[in-house]
Design a protein around this motif. Structure first.
Motif, PDB file in Angstrom:
ATOM      1  N   CYS A   1      -6.240   8.477  -9.789  1.00 15.81           N
ATOM      2  CA  CYS A   1      -5.322   7.389  -9.196  1.00 15.81           C
ATOM      3  C   CYS A   1      -5.752   7.010  -7.707  1.00 15.81           C
ATOM      4  CB  CYS A   1      -4.018   8.217  -8.861  1.00 15.81           C
ATOM      5  SG  CYS A   1      -2.925   8.301 -10.719  1.00 15.81           S
TER       6      CYS A   1
ATOM      7  N   LYS B   1       0.649   6.144  -3.621  1.00 19.69           N
ATOM      8  CA  LYS B   1       1.861   6.685  -3.842  1.00 19.69           C
ATOM      9  C   LYS B   1       1.972   7.548  -5.171  1.00 19.69           C
ATOM     10  CE  LYS B   1       4.973   3.267  -1.747  1.00 19.69           C
ATOM     11  NZ  LYS B   1       5.916   2.314  -1.839  1.00 19.69           N
ATOM     12  N   THR B   2       1.352   7.091  -6.156  1.00 18.25           N
ATOM     13  CA  THR B   2       1.112   8.096  -7.131  1.00 18.25           C
ATOM     14  C   THR B   2       0.354   9.147  -6.923  1.00 18.25           C
ATOM     15  OG1 THR B   2       1.186   5.934  -8.794  1.00 18.25           O
ATOM     16  CG2 THR B   2       0.535   8.067  -9.912  1.00 18.25           C
ATOM     17  N   THR B   3      -0.816   9.090  -6.286  1.00 18.71           N
ATOM     18  CA  THR B   3      -1.624  10.161  -5.892  1.00 18.71           C
ATOM     19  C   THR B   3      -0.932  11.122  -5.099  1.00 18.71           C
ATOM     20  OG1 THR B   3      -3.599   8.704  -5.963  1.00 18.71           O
ATOM     21  CG2 THR B   3      -3.787  10.861  -4.744  1.00 18.71           C
ATOM     22  N   LEU B   4      -0.036  10.820  -4.177  1.00 17.51           N
ATOM     23  CA  LEU B   4       0.673  11.695  -3.286  1.00 17.51           C
ATOM     24  C   LEU B   4       1.761  12.258  -3.944  1.00 17.51           C
ATOM     25  CD1 LEU B   4       1.438   9.352   0.081  1.00 17.51           C
ATOM     26  CD2 LEU B   4      -0.050  11.659  -0.294  1.00 17.51           C
ATOM     27  N   CYS B   5       2.203  11.762  -4.930  1.00 19.30           N
ATOM     28  CA  CYS B   5       3.495  12.331  -5.994  1.00 19.30           C
ATOM     29  C   CYS B   5       2.837  13.409  -6.741  1.00 19.30           C
ATOM     30  CB  CYS B   5       4.127  11.351  -6.778  1.00 19.30           C
ATOM     31  SG  CYS B   5       5.345  10.224  -5.700  1.00 19.30           S
ATOM     32  N   ILE B   6       1.800  12.870  -7.377  1.00 23.33           N
ATOM     33  CA  ILE B   6       1.275  14.045  -8.478  1.00 23.33           C
ATOM     34  C   ILE B   6       0.732  15.332  -7.695  1.00 23.33           C
ATOM     35  CG2 ILE B   6       1.225  12.603 -10.443  1.00 23.33           C
ATOM     36  CD1 ILE B   6      -1.659  12.231 -10.216  1.00 23.33           C
ATOM     37  N   SER B   7       0.152  14.898  -6.588  1.00 25.33           N
ATOM     38  CA  SER B   7      -0.581  15.951  -5.894  1.00 25.33           C
ATOM     39  C   SER B   7       0.449  16.841  -5.094  1.00 25.33           C
ATOM     40  CB  SER B   7      -1.387  15.484  -4.746  1.00 25.33           C
ATOM     41  OG  SER B   7      -2.535  14.658  -5.160  1.00 25.33           O
ATOM     42  N   MET B   8       1.390  16.366  -4.843  1.00 24.86           N
ATOM     43  CA  MET B   8       2.620  17.297  -4.255  1.00 24.86           C
ATOM     44  C   MET B   8       3.204  18.132  -5.376  1.00 24.86           C
ATOM     45  SD  MET B   8       2.304  16.629  -0.990  1.00 24.86           S
ATOM     46  CE  MET B   8       3.666  17.813  -0.346  1.00 24.86           C
ATOM     47  N   LEU B   9       3.371  17.579  -6.446  1.00 27.48           N
ATOM     48  CA  LEU B   9       3.805  18.273  -7.674  1.00 27.48           C
ATOM     49  C   LEU B   9       2.798  19.366  -8.051  1.00 27.48           C
ATOM     50  CD1 LEU B   9       5.453  18.618 -10.254  1.00 27.48           C
ATOM     51  CD2 LEU B   9       4.122  17.096 -11.287  1.00 27.48           C
TER      52      LEU B   9
END
Length: 120
Positions: free
Chosen positions: A89, A96-104
């Motif tokens: 990503c 944004k997708t990178t940040l979301c899945i990384s925070m998860l």
């Protein structure tokens, strides 16, 4: 904060900075890739604590240790998958997708680490 928190943090920081800087140029993309990979290191640290718990456990707790070990191995595979997805990503410009899945991934691995520390 006790040694049970400080020592794992030092170990993770050391692994992060060594991966980032040894025989590599320290730049923003390499730093981002290292940050995306850090949850994998966190989960393997947590898994090593589960292994220590299992080795030191008395027979009734050994079964629990092996159950946790199996679930942490499965979790490691999921964490690596999420990390790789985050890298793709990032390379595709989907910040944004990178940040979301990384925070998860960070939340998942931090929870696993806290649970592993509580067990030992």
């Amino acid at each position: 904060m006790g040694a049970d928190v400080v020592l794992p943090v030092i170990l993770l920081a050391l692994a992060f900075f060594l991966k980032l800087s040894v025989d590599r140029e320290v730049d923003i993309p390499n730093t981002i890739y290292a940050l995306l990979e850090l949850p994998v290191d966190v989960l393997f640290l947590a898994t090593s604590f589960i292994v220590a718990f299992t080795i030191a456990a008395k027979p009734p707790e050994t079964t629990l240790g092996f159950m946790y070990f199996g679930s942490y191995l499965l979790s490691a595979a999921v964490t690596v998958f999420i990390w790789r997805k985050a890298c793709r990503c990032f390379e595709g410009g989907h910040i944004k997708t990178t940040l979301c899945i990384s925070m998860l991934n960070y939340a998942f691995c931090a929870t696993a680490l806290v649970r592993a520390i509580q067990m030992i």
